[in-house]
Design an enzyme around this catalytic site. Structure first.
Site, PDB file in Angstrom:
ATOM      1  N   PRO A  87       0.831  -1.223   0.000  1.00  0.00           N
ATOM      2  CA  PRO A  87       0.000   0.000   0.000  1.00  0.00           C
ATOM      3  C   PRO A  87       0.865   1.273   0.000  1.00  0.00           C
ATOM      4  O   PRO A  87       0.365   2.349  -0.297  1.00  0.00           O
ATOM      5  CB  PRO A  87      -0.797  -0.096   1.301  1.00  0.00           C
ATOM      6  CG  PRO A  87      -0.649  -1.501   1.778  1.00  0.00           C
ATOM      7  CD  PRO A  87       0.632  -2.015   1.214  1.00  0.00           C
ATOM      8  N   GLU A 114       2.518  -8.094   9.056  1.00  0.00           N
ATOM      9  CA  GLU A 114       2.503  -6.624   9.120  1.00  0.00           C
ATOM     10  C   GLU A 114       3.475  -6.006   8.122  1.00  0.00           C
ATOM     11  O   GLU A 114       3.558  -4.792   8.006  1.00  0.00           O
ATOM     12  CB  GLU A 114       2.810  -6.141  10.552  1.00  0.00           C
ATOM     13  CG  GLU A 114       1.552  -5.936  11.388  1.00  0.00           C
ATOM     14  CD  GLU A 114       0.689  -7.193  11.456  1.00  0.00           C
ATOM     15  OE1 GLU A 114      -0.334  -7.230  10.711  1.00  0.00           O
ATOM     16  OE2 GLU A 114       0.997  -8.114  12.205  1.00  0.00           O
ATOM     17  N   ARG A 152      -1.689  -9.253 -20.994  1.00  0.00           N
ATOM     18  CA  ARG A 152      -2.578  -8.983 -22.116  1.00  0.00           C
ATOM     19  C   ARG A 152      -2.037  -7.924 -23.074  1.00  0.00           C
ATOM     20  O   ARG A 152      -2.550  -7.769 -24.170  1.00  0.00           O
ATOM     21  CB  ARG A 152      -3.983  -8.634 -21.625  1.00  0.00           C
ATOM     22  CG  ARG A 152      -4.036  -7.491 -20.650  1.00  0.00           C
ATOM     23  CD  ARG A 152      -5.416  -7.332 -20.065  1.00  0.00           C
ATOM     24  NE  ARG A 152      -6.421  -7.056 -21.095  1.00  0.00           N
ATOM     25  CZ  ARG A 152      -6.497  -5.928 -21.778  1.00  0.00           C
ATOM     26  NH1 ARG A 152      -5.644  -4.953 -21.546  1.00  0.00           N
ATOM     27  NH2 ARG A 152      -7.418  -5.766 -22.701  1.00  0.00           N
ATOM     28  N   ASP A 167      -8.738  -0.721 -25.864  1.00  0.00           N
ATOM     29  CA  ASP A 167      -9.142  -0.771 -24.466  1.00  0.00           C
ATOM     30  C   ASP A 167      -9.628   0.540 -23.924  1.00  0.00           C
ATOM     31  O   ASP A 167      -9.184   1.586 -24.339  1.00  0.00           O
ATOM     32  CB  ASP A 167      -7.929  -1.095 -23.586  1.00  0.00           C
ATOM     33  CG  ASP A 167      -7.628  -2.532 -23.566  1.00  0.00           C
ATOM     34  OD1 ASP A 167      -8.464  -3.291 -24.040  1.00  0.00           O
ATOM     35  OD2 ASP A 167      -6.546  -2.888 -23.080  1.00  0.00           O
TER      36      ASP A 167
HETATM   37  C1  9WO Z   1      -1.041  -4.745   8.364  1.00  0.00           C
HETATM   38  C2  9WO Z   1      -1.337  -4.094   9.543  1.00  0.00           C
HETATM   39  C3  9WO Z   1      -1.883  -4.544  10.740  1.00  0.00           C
HETATM   40  C4  9WO Z   1      -2.031  -3.655  11.782  1.00  0.00           C
HETATM   41  C5  9WO Z   1      -1.664  -2.325  11.631  1.00  0.00           C
HETATM   42  C6  9WO Z   1      -1.113  -1.877  10.413  1.00  0.00           C
HETATM   43  C7  9WO Z   1      -0.970  -2.787   9.404  1.00  0.00           C
HETATM   44  N1  9WO Z   1      -0.470  -2.609   8.192  1.00  0.00           N
HETATM   45  C8  9WO Z   1      -0.493  -3.778   7.587  1.00  0.00           C
HETATM   46  C9  9WO Z   1       0.007  -3.924   6.282  1.00  0.00           C
HETATM   47  O1  9WO Z   1       0.244  -2.955   5.575  1.00  0.00           O
HETATM   48  N2  9WO Z   1       0.239  -5.197   5.902  1.00  0.00           N
HETATM   49  C10 9WO Z   1       0.764  -5.456   4.609  1.00  0.00           C
HETATM   50  C11 9WO Z   1       0.061  -6.648   4.041  1.00  0.00           C
HETATM   51  C12 9WO Z   1       2.234  -5.699   4.635  1.00  0.00           C
HETATM   52  C13 9WO Z   1       2.721  -5.868   3.219  1.00  0.00           C
HETATM   53  C14 9WO Z   1       1.885  -6.907   2.467  1.00  0.00           C
HETATM   54  N3  9WO Z   1       0.502  -6.665   2.693  1.00  0.00           N
HETATM   55  C15 9WO Z   1      -0.250  -5.976   1.810  1.00  0.00           C
HETATM   56  C16 9WO Z   1       0.039  -5.603   0.505  1.00  0.00           C
HETATM   57  N4  9WO Z   1      -1.452  -5.509   2.084  1.00  0.00           N
HETATM   58  N5  9WO Z   1      -1.922  -4.815   1.028  1.00  0.00           N
HETATM   59  C17 9WO Z   1      -1.039  -4.869   0.064  1.00  0.00           C
HETATM   60  C18 9WO Z   1      -1.232  -4.195  -1.173  1.00  0.00           C
HETATM   61  C19 9WO Z   1      -0.407  -4.458  -2.257  1.00  0.00           C
HETATM   62  C20 9WO Z   1      -0.611  -3.748  -3.434  1.00  0.00           C
HETATM   63  N6  9WO Z   1      -1.591  -2.847  -3.528  1.00  0.00           N
HETATM   64  C21 9WO Z   1      -2.420  -2.602  -2.512  1.00  0.00           C
HETATM   65  C22 9WO Z   1      -2.259  -3.271  -1.310  1.00  0.00           C
END
Ligand code: 9WO
Length: 251
Positions: A87, A114, A152, A167
Site C-alpha cells: 500500500p 505486518e 494482455r 481498451d
Molecule cells: C497490516 C497491519 C496490521 C495492523 C496495523 C497496520 C498494518 N499494516 C499492515 C500492512 O500494511 N500489511 C501489509 C500486508 C504488509 C505488506 C503486504 N501486505 C499488503 C500488501 N497488504 N496490502 C497490500 C497491497 C499491495 C498492493 N496494492 C495494494 C495493497
C-alpha cells in the site's frame, strides 16, 4: 515475459496461469510464472519465516534472512527489476503497466503479516507499487493484477491486433458502451447508428460516447488534457445532448 514471484502462497499465485488470457499467453510460451516460497529458504526446523517486531506491537514481521536468500536465488536466473507490492507503493496505472510490459523479466515480491523487514526493501527492491488505496492481507493479489494487466499487452497474446489499443484507458478515456443481440431487451434498444453499416458514423459515435462518459464519470481524467478540436466538438455535442436530456427528465 518471465515473472518470478516470491510468495508464501505459491500455488495460489501460480493459478493465475490457469484461466483466460494469462493461460493462453502461458500456453503460447509468451508468459511464464515461477513461484518461489521463502519458507524453502528458512534454516530452522520449524521453517519459520516471521518474527516479533522490534519496538513491540501486534503482529509479526517477515524475516530478512529467508527473503534475501530467496531473492538472491531468483536473481541468478532472472535479471529483471524487483517490484514490491504494498500500500506504500506508487499507484499502478495503465501507463505504468505499459512501461512494465516493455521489460523482459520481472521479479515480484509479496509481503504478508505486518510487512517485511525494512532492510530487504532498502537492499533489494527496485520499485514499490500499489494497486489501490486499501489494505489486503498480502501482496499476492497485487502480483496477480500486475501479471494479468501486463500479459494482455504482450505482442501476440490477444487474438486480433488492436484489441489492446481499443481498451478502456488506451488513450486515457473510458470505454464506449457495447451491445450484442438481441436488438431489444425489455424495451431497451440498440442505438440505431450501430446498425447503420456506416463505419465512419459508428467510429464518431463511439468516440463521442467515450469522451462524454469520461466527462460524466471521471472528469478528473480530462482535467489536464487539451482535446483535439474534433474531440472538443464531439464532447460539446455530448454535453449539449446531456443537458437537454436532463432538462427533460426534470419536467
Ligand atoms: C497490516 C497491519 C496490521 C495492523 C496495523 C497496520 C498494518 N499494516 C499492515 C500492512 O500494511 N500489511 C501489509 C500486508 C504488509 C505488506 C503486504 N501486505 C499488503 C500488501 N497488504 N496490502 C497490500 C497491497 C499491495 C498492493 N496494492 C495494494 C495493497
Amino acid at each position: 515475459m518471465r515473472f518470478d514471484v516470491i510468495t508464501l502462497f505459491p500455488g495460489w499465485v501460480a493459478s493465475v496461469t490457469e484461466n483466460g488470457v494469462v493461460r493462453r499467453a502461458s500456453e503460447k510460451g509468451l508468459v511464464s510464472v515461477e513461484c518461489i516460497n521463502p519458507r524453502d529458504y528458512s534454516t530452522d526446523v520449524h521453517r519459520t519465516v516471521d518474527d516479533r517486531p522490534y519496538g513491540g506491537g501486534p503482529g509479526m514481521v517477515m524475516k530478512a534472512d529467508c527473503l534475501l536468500a530467496a531473492i538472491r536465488d531468483v536473481r541468478s536466473v532472472n535479471e529483471g527489476k524487483l517490484i514490491y507490492l504494498s500500500p506504500q507503493g506508487q499507484q499502478l496505472s495503465q501507463d505504468k503497466v505499459k512501461e512494465l510490459a516493455a521489460e523482459k523479466n520481472l521479479i515480484l515480491l509479496c509481503g504478508r503479516y505486518e510487512g517485511i523487514d525494512e532492510r530487504v526493501i532498502k537492499l533489494e527492491v527496485d520499485a514499490e507499487y500499489s494497486i489501490g488505496d486499501y489494505v489486503l492481507s498480502g501482496g499476492e493479489l497485487g502480483a496477480m493484477v500486475l501479471i494479468d494487466s501486463i500479459s494482455r499487452l504482450l505482442p501476440g497474446v490477444l487474438g486480433h491486433d488492436g484489441s489492446a489499443e481499443q481498451d478502456s484507458f488506451s488513450d486515457g478515456l473510458l470505454d464506449c458502451p457495447h451491445y450484442t443481440r438481441p436488438e431489444t431487451i425489455e424495451g431497451q434498444v440498440v442505438p440505431a447508428v450501430l446498425k447503420s453499416g456506416d463505419h465512419a458514423a459508428i467510429a464518431k459515435w463511439r468516440r463521442k460516447q467515450a469522451l462524454g462518459i469520461t466527462w460524466v464519470k471521471r472528469p478528473d481524467l480530462l482535467e489536464h488534457r487539451i482535446l483535439q478540436p474534433a474531440d472538443q466538438t464531439l464532447l460539446d455535442e455530448y454535453r449539449q445532448e446531456y443537458k437537454v436530456s436532463s432538462e427533460v427528465d426534470h419536467e
